[in-house]
Scaffold this active site. Sequence first.
Site, PDB file in Angstrom:
ATOM      1  N   ASP A 101     -21.051  10.725  -9.747  1.00 42.04           N
ATOM      2  CA  ASP A 101     -22.127  10.213  -8.889  1.00 42.04           C
ATOM      3  C   ASP A 101     -21.563   9.117  -7.997  1.00 42.04           C
ATOM      4  OD1 ASP A 101     -24.124  11.839 -10.005  1.00 42.04           O
ATOM      5  OD2 ASP A 101     -24.432  10.429 -11.643  1.00 42.04           O
TER       6      ASP A 101
ATOM      7  N   ASP B 295     -27.480  16.452  -6.693  1.00 38.04           N
ATOM      8  CA  ASP B 295     -28.776  15.894  -7.096  1.00 38.04           C
ATOM      9  C   ASP B 295     -29.747  15.867  -5.917  1.00 38.04           C
ATOM     10  OD1 ASP B 295     -27.654  15.424  -9.592  1.00 38.04           O
ATOM     11  OD2 ASP B 295     -27.156  13.342  -9.142  1.00 38.04           O
TER      12      ASP B 295
END
Length: 215
Positions: free
Chosen positions: A146, A180
């Site tokens: 991430d 995401d």
Amino acid sequence: MKYRYALILILLVLVIDQATKIYIKTHFYYGEEVNYIGTWARLHFLENEGMAFGLKISNTPIGKLVLTLFRLAAVVFGFVLIRRFVRRGYSKGLIVCSALILAGALGNLIDSMFYGLIFTESSFHVARMVPFGQGYGKFLYGRVVDMFYFPMVDASIPAGWPLVGGKRIAFFEPVFNVADAAISIGVIVLLLFQKRFMPSTFNTAPPPSPVDVVE
């Protein structure tokens, strides 16, 4: 909408997702943060073993394995489902949203399946790519990369306020990736326009008479 166009969209999202993850993984040490728009838009390198936005179903290796296998099954089913949508002539919006969700799931699945095999551990040193199988983990046990962080609100409530005084207010705290974002956009647009995108399932038969209801 043709099936190949959906595949092109999935491939495009996947390339962007993996390119950003590989760049961050091989140029940032774990926890490194860089501001690129003021202080509210940042690149912040984290890894997680769970779902989108760092969520997880368990802290155990079994939980990680179950999640990865679930992702794999969902991705296979997703390709079959999109092909069915195309063959039945469903709306372009439904197919595009489904393709975005599928691309996001596939992007994070690649991390979980292979990153542990091809990268060294990320810590205070920048990770590097290694020969297949010599990485930090096993097949299906890789961690998801991430990097996007948008703390648009980060403030404290005045100490004099009753009950909540001194508490911190933060929005938006989760760190996420392109995969995401693709999943979130696909789901949100589907929810907002489901009546327009989804095939009609309303019953067109006339309503029953009051006598029928009583009987």
